[in-house]
Scaffold this active site. Sequence first.
Site, PDB file in Angstrom:
ATOM      1  N   SER A  87       0.803  -1.227   0.000  1.00 36.54           N
ATOM      2  CA  SER A  87       0.000   0.000   0.000  1.00 36.54           C
ATOM      3  C   SER A  87       0.826   1.263   0.000  1.00 36.54           C
ATOM      4  O   SER A  87       0.276   2.364  -0.036  1.00 36.54           O
ATOM      5  CB  SER A  87      -0.925  -0.003   1.220  1.00 36.54           C
ATOM      6  OG  SER A  87      -0.190   0.163   2.413  1.00 36.54           O
ATOM      7  N   THR A 204      -2.229   3.010   3.397  1.00 40.11           N
ATOM      8  CA  THR A 204      -1.434   4.233   3.473  1.00 40.11           C
ATOM      9  C   THR A 204      -0.718   4.137   4.798  1.00 40.11           C
ATOM     10  O   THR A 204      -1.161   3.418   5.683  1.00 40.11           O
ATOM     11  CB  THR A 204      -2.395   5.454   3.495  1.00 40.11           C
ATOM     12  OG1 THR A 204      -3.081   5.539   2.254  1.00 40.11           O
ATOM     13  CG2 THR A 204      -1.679   6.777   3.758  1.00 40.11           C
ATOM     14  N   THR A 222       1.659   7.025   0.532  1.00 42.48           N
ATOM     15  CA  THR A 222       0.800   5.969   0.002  1.00 42.48           C
ATOM     16  C   THR A 222       1.076   5.686  -1.470  1.00 42.48           C
ATOM     17  O   THR A 222       1.621   6.535  -2.182  1.00 42.48           O
ATOM     18  CB  THR A 222      -0.683   6.387   0.146  1.00 42.48           C
ATOM     19  OG1 THR A 222      -1.526   5.285  -0.163  1.00 42.48           O
ATOM     20  CG2 THR A 222      -1.042   7.530  -0.784  1.00 42.48           C
ATOM     21  N   ARG A 232      -4.759   9.560 -10.934  1.00 37.76           N
ATOM     22  CA  ARG A 232      -5.646   9.800  -9.778  1.00 37.76           C
ATOM     23  C   ARG A 232      -4.808  10.186  -8.549  1.00 37.76           C
ATOM     24  O   ARG A 232      -3.811   9.551  -8.236  1.00 37.76           O
ATOM     25  CB  ARG A 232      -6.468   8.553  -9.493  1.00 37.76           C
ATOM     26  CG  ARG A 232      -7.373   8.653  -8.260  1.00 37.76           C
ATOM     27  CD  ARG A 232      -6.711   8.111  -7.013  1.00 37.76           C
ATOM     28  NE  ARG A 232      -7.638   8.063  -5.875  1.00 37.76           N
ATOM     29  CZ  ARG A 232      -7.290   7.761  -4.640  1.00 37.76           C
ATOM     30  NH1 ARG A 232      -6.035   7.471  -4.355  1.00 37.76           N
ATOM     31  NH2 ARG A 232      -8.169   7.757  -3.667  1.00 37.76           N
ATOM     32  N   THR A 254      -6.201   7.426   6.731  1.00 41.39           N
ATOM     33  CA  THR A 254      -6.068   6.375   5.723  1.00 41.39           C
ATOM     34  C   THR A 254      -7.488   5.948   5.357  1.00 41.39           C
ATOM     35  O   THR A 254      -8.415   6.117   6.157  1.00 41.39           O
ATOM     36  CB  THR A 254      -5.284   5.164   6.261  1.00 41.39           C
ATOM     37  OG1 THR A 254      -5.989   4.615   7.391  1.00 41.39           O
ATOM     38  CG2 THR A 254      -3.886   5.527   6.708  1.00 41.39           C
ATOM     39  N   GLY A 255      -7.636   5.395   4.181  1.00 43.33           N
ATOM     40  CA  GLY A 255      -8.965   4.979   3.754  1.00 43.33           C
ATOM     41  C   GLY A 255      -9.377   5.675   2.469  1.00 43.33           C
ATOM     42  O   GLY A 255      -8.518   6.231   1.767  1.00 43.33           O
TER      43      GLY A 255
HETATM   44  N1  ASP Z   1      -6.120   7.238   1.462  1.00 42.93           N
HETATM   45  C1  ASP Z   1      -5.506   6.552   0.351  1.00 42.93           C
HETATM   46  C2  ASP Z   1      -5.945   7.195  -0.932  1.00 42.93           C
HETATM   47  O1  ASP Z   1      -7.129   7.477  -1.070  1.00 42.93           O
HETATM   48  C3  ASP Z   1      -5.784   5.095   0.258  1.00 42.93           C
HETATM   49  C4  ASP Z   1      -5.892   4.310   1.529  1.00 42.93           C
HETATM   50  O2  ASP Z   1      -5.479   4.763   2.602  1.00 42.93           O
HETATM   51  O3  ASP Z   1      -6.399   3.175   1.495  1.00 42.93           O
HETATM   52  O4  ASP Z   1      -5.126   7.334  -1.801  1.00 42.93           O
END
Ligand code: ASP
Length: 353
Positions: A87, A204, A222, A232, A254-255
């Site tokens: 990740s 992340t 990340t 993106r 994160t997320g």
């Molecule tokens: N926050 C990260 C993003 O949207 C991805 C993640 O943390 O899963 O790039």
Amino acid sequence: MQGSMDRRSFLAAGAGLAAASLTEGLPQSARGPEIFVPAGDPVMVASHNALPHALPKAYAALVAGADPVDAAVLGAEVVENDPTDHSVGYGGLPNELGEVELDASVMDGTTGLCGAVASLRRIRNPAAVARLVMRHTKHAMLVGEGALAFAKAQGFKEEDLLTPEAREIWMYWKRSHSEKDFWLSPAAEEIPAHVKRWFGITGTVHFSARTKDGRLGACTSTSGMAFKLAGRVGDSPIIGAGLFTDETGSAGSTGRGESNIAVCGAHTIVEAMRQGKHPTDACLVAARRVADGTRAAWLKKPDGRPDLDIIFYAVDREGRFGGASLWEGNRYAVADASGARLLDAAFVIAKKG
Ligand code: ASP
């Protein structure tokens, strides 16, 4: 003995205060069982993947007197260099075209300066590049080709970041993600477990650090959403969304980045801490805002609840810390005088039984 009894009463009093601040209908159980009391020691809060290695190393540096941004970047580098964490950094899962594109940011609460890079290819340590954007330029963010040229000029080595295992995961995804293309989908039993466990999972790494004397600094790094469209950019390099730090507090996330960008999550948290909220309550403010902001039908489960998750992390100037997510069941990492460990994040939405 007397001391520990005093501490217990103090914890209980703190729990009462915290409950009183949660008048927006959240069950007390959603907040987590413990109220953390500042010890006046350095503190780092981080995403769960900062354990077992990165957080202890970063925290040791902080205790030894490192600048909080440097300690946070040190921690991020451990995860960026780890090929088994798909990740972040080297070994991160690529975009839909098979190219690893990295995002990272740093912010220094003392100077008020920040730096970020987005869609950076072929450089495994984007956090350190973001730090150089902050310290060596008058800009706050570099993207794509410009970020790569900057990194190379600073002496970073270009390399292929797609490890054999990340390539394997990407290929299985490519073959199985649609029935309407020219790939033959693998049978379910053909997909190895080490590949399957990365389907639908991204991640992340975030670190927010607070020194003994209350200085704050943070870093988020990340490879973004796995198999994203090329170009993106998520929340991680967006100052105010994936990270925000000022002299009162520091926060990160994160997320699902798009949902966090829409509520400026990290800034919302720091602002709530500035207004006196405990970091856990401040994280809950942002998590609740994401939940309330999830109105598009395609972002919802059949029962109408959000089909996404974000975890927020925060520490304040006093050394209080916390973490909260939309959904029950997430954990975050912390390191303080009691060691480095995982804790349950507070949450807005309870899992169905
Ligand atoms: N926050 C990260 C993003 O949207 C991805 C993640 O943390 O899963 O790039």
